[in-house]
Scaffold this active site. Structure first.
Site, PDB file in Angstrom:
ATOM      1  N   SER A 146       0.815  -1.216   0.000  1.00 62.39           N
ATOM      2  CA  SER A 146       0.000   0.000   0.000  1.00 62.39           C
ATOM      3  C   SER A 146       0.848   1.266   0.000  1.00 62.39           C
ATOM      4  O   SER A 146       0.320   2.368  -0.026  1.00 62.39           O
ATOM      5  CB  SER A 146      -0.929   0.002   1.217  1.00 62.39           C
TER       6      SER A 146
ATOM      7  N   THR B 175      -1.894   3.164   4.552  1.00 67.73           N
ATOM      8  CA  THR B 175      -0.954   4.258   4.449  1.00 67.73           C
ATOM      9  C   THR B 175       0.030   4.134   5.579  1.00 67.73           C
ATOM     10  O   THR B 175      -0.349   3.726   6.665  1.00 67.73           O
ATOM     11  CB  THR B 175      -1.716   5.594   4.665  1.00 67.73           C
TER      12      THR B 175
ATOM     13  N   THR C 146       1.814   6.956   0.677  1.00 69.06           N
ATOM     14  CA  THR C 146       0.889   5.915   0.234  1.00 69.06           C
ATOM     15  C   THR C 146       0.825   5.881  -1.290  1.00 69.06           C
ATOM     16  O   THR C 146       1.197   6.854  -1.950  1.00 69.06           O
ATOM     17  CB  THR C 146      -0.532   6.187   0.788  1.00 69.06           C
TER      18      THR C 146
ATOM     19  N   ARG D  17      -7.358  10.774  -8.561  1.00 68.31           N
ATOM     20  CA  ARG D  17      -7.877  10.747  -7.195  1.00 68.31           C
ATOM     21  C   ARG D  17      -6.740  11.007  -6.192  1.00 68.31           C
ATOM     22  O   ARG D  17      -5.680  10.418  -6.263  1.00 68.31           O
ATOM     23  CB  ARG D  17      -8.507   9.384  -6.913  1.00 68.31           C
ATOM     24  N   VAL D  18      -7.012  11.895  -5.268  1.00 68.98           N
ATOM     25  CA  VAL D  18      -6.075  12.174  -4.191  1.00 68.98           C
ATOM     26  C   VAL D  18      -6.782  11.843  -2.885  1.00 68.98           C
ATOM     27  O   VAL D  18      -7.927  12.255  -2.670  1.00 68.98           O
ATOM     28  CB  VAL D  18      -5.646  13.656  -4.197  1.00 68.98           C
ATOM     29  N   GLY D  19      -6.115  11.106  -2.034  1.00 69.60           N
ATOM     30  CA  GLY D  19      -6.705  10.722  -0.754  1.00 69.60           C
ATOM     31  C   GLY D  19      -6.382  11.716   0.344  1.00 69.60           C
ATOM     32  O   GLY D  19      -6.012  12.868   0.095  1.00 69.60           O
ATOM     33  N   ASP D  20      -6.516  11.248   1.573  1.00 63.85           N
ATOM     34  CA  ASP D  20      -6.289  12.127   2.724  1.00 63.85           C
ATOM     35  C   ASP D  20      -4.812  12.328   3.047  1.00 63.85           C
ATOM     36  O   ASP D  20      -4.433  13.338   3.643  1.00 63.85           O
ATOM     37  CB  ASP D  20      -7.015  11.578   3.958  1.00 63.85           C
TER      38      ASP D  20
ATOM     39  N   THR E  66      -5.299   6.716   8.857  1.00 67.27           N
ATOM     40  CA  THR E  66      -5.208   5.753   7.761  1.00 67.27           C
ATOM     41  C   THR E  66      -6.584   5.151   7.536  1.00 67.27           C
ATOM     42  O   THR E  66      -7.392   5.094   8.456  1.00 67.27           O
ATOM     43  CB  THR E  66      -4.190   4.639   8.098  1.00 67.27           C
ATOM     44  N   GLY E  67      -6.838   4.729   6.302  1.00 69.76           N
ATOM     45  CA  GLY E  67      -8.123   4.099   6.018  1.00 69.76           C
ATOM     46  C   GLY E  67      -8.781   4.699   4.804  1.00 69.76           C
ATOM     47  O   GLY E  67      -8.115   5.067   3.831  1.00 69.76           O
TER      48      GLY E  67
ATOM     49  N   GLY F 169      -9.684   7.191   2.934  1.00 77.41           N
ATOM     50  CA  GLY F 169      -9.301   8.597   2.879  1.00 77.41           C
ATOM     51  C   GLY F 169     -10.336   9.514   2.258  1.00 77.41           C
ATOM     52  O   GLY F 169     -10.457  10.676   2.655  1.00 77.41           O
TER      53      GLY F 169
END
Ligand code: NAG
Ligand code: NAG
Ligand code: NAG
Length: 341
Positions: free
Chosen positions: A69, A201, A219, A229-232, A252-253, A255
């Site tokens: 990941s 992450t 991550t 796409r951009v996560g947290d 984490t998780g 996002g």
């Protein structure tokens, strides 16, 4: 996440169920990524700064791909490409550097640090972030591996399932794209959350004896994500936050959901107001639960005296969250565990 690999990893370590005793220095990170913790800890021990520790710790994960990941060769997007998100925060100065949707560069956390140290900006994205990285001397290389090709081709063969589209035509629960918006609203029964546990992450907090605090994340995001796409993780206050006068947190998780609540910022502000780290972590999770009871996620928190805690949302298949701690209590990183609620 590769569950089997995780189980093997956990069974090879000793789980310690204790509340965080305060001691400095401290390194704490999400998931049982022991080598990353050890790399950060040895950086501090050999006189490196907390920023050096977070950078080397996260870089270790990027190199080893941790559980797939983090780093190259994991979580291919809908076109089969692996792209990286990372962030680093200096809790003394509140300087932040981050990259999102970074392509062709393996060492995302160090590019994030270069954004912080060699620009006045906070966040660079996509192709332009890669050009910046190359100018800073990073080597551009293909992030694809046999493993990521395999994941991608299996996904194509399975009609692009799962994916993250909704209210589009053709039906995303049966067909590959390209998709167009669907005019007539129809009930979408597909569960949006918790359908994959591929979006983990490394989030890390480092605190030294003088109270300098830094945090960082790295991550490769969600497997089969929509390109762009951009996560947290690279979002300040979402993926991580650090303020040397209050504490640090990293999440984490899922996002996409978690970033809507700035959980790391919230946890740090609660600690500033006097909350115990475990309680601060719990409140940050509760805030998200109120709207998304089934979200997959966890958070780690540390205050300025080196006390720490964690919390996670209990859902089917995720009832306990594991994280790593290094402090003066032990020569080797300790695997810690918290029961989700
Ligand atoms: C951790 O580091 C050791 C020693 O360098 C190595 O053998 C091991 O494969 C690493 N673990 C992971 C999960 O990469
Ligand atoms: C990747 O696959 C190619 C072609 O199937 C093969 O030649 C190569 O040895 C593989 N590489 C690794 C690292 O497994
Ligand atoms: C950090 O948390 C611990 C445990 O709740 C608490 O005893 C300590 O006073 C806190 N430190 C600060 C600076 O608030």
């Amino acid at each position: 996440m590769d569950k089997m690999a995780l189980l093997l990893l956990i069974s090879s370590l000793t789980v310690v169920f204790t509340l965080g005793h305060g001691s400095l220095p401290l390194v704490i990170n999400t998931w049982p990524f022991k080598n990353a913790t050890a790399a950060a800890w040895s950086t501090l021990q050999s006189g490196g700064s907390v920023l050096d520790a977070v950078e080397r710790g996260c870089a270790r994960c990027e190199m080893e791909q941790c559980d797939g990941s983090v780093g190259y060769g994991g979580s291919p997007d809908e076109t089969g490409e692996t792209t990286l998100d990372a962030m680093i925060i200096n809790g003394d100065t509140m300087e932040v550097g981050a990259v999102a949707d970074l392509r062709r560069i393996k060492n995302a956390i160090s590019v994030a640090r270069a954004v912080m140290e060699h620009t006045e900006h906070t966040l660079l994205v996509g192709e332009s972030a890669s050009v910046f990285a190359e100018n800073m001397g990073f080597i551009a290389e293909d992030l694809t591996t046999n493993n990521s090709i395999q994941i991608f081709s299996q996904w194509l063969k399975g009609n692009c399932q799962p994916n993250y589209h909704k209210k589009v035509f053709p039906d995303p629960s049966k067909s590959c794209g390209p998709y167009k918006p669907r005019a007539a609203p129809r009930r979408n029964k597909r569960a949006h959350h918790g359908m994959m546990r591929s979006h983990d992450t490394i989030g890390m907090i480092a605190l030294d004896e003088e109270g300098h605090l830094a945090a960082g994340t790295s991550t490769n995001g969600m497997t089969h994500k929509v390109p762009g796409r951009v996560g947290d993780s690279p979002i300040i206050g979402a993926g991580a936050y650090a303020d040397s006068s209050a504490g640090g947190a990293a999440a984490t998780g899922d996002g996409d959901v978690m970033m809507r609540f700035l959980p790391s910022y919230l946890a740090v502000e609660l600690m500033r107001a006097g909350a115990d780290p475990s309680a601060a972590c719990k409140t940050a999770i509760s805030r998200i639960k109120r709207h998304y009871s089934e979200f997959f996620g966890a958070i780690i928190c540390a205050n300025t005296t080196g006390h720490y805690g964690a919390a996670c949302n209990k859902i089917t298949g995720f009832s306990q969250f594991h994280y790593m701690v290094s402090n003066s209590e032990s020569d080797t990183p300790l695997l810690k565990s918290v029961d989700c609620f």
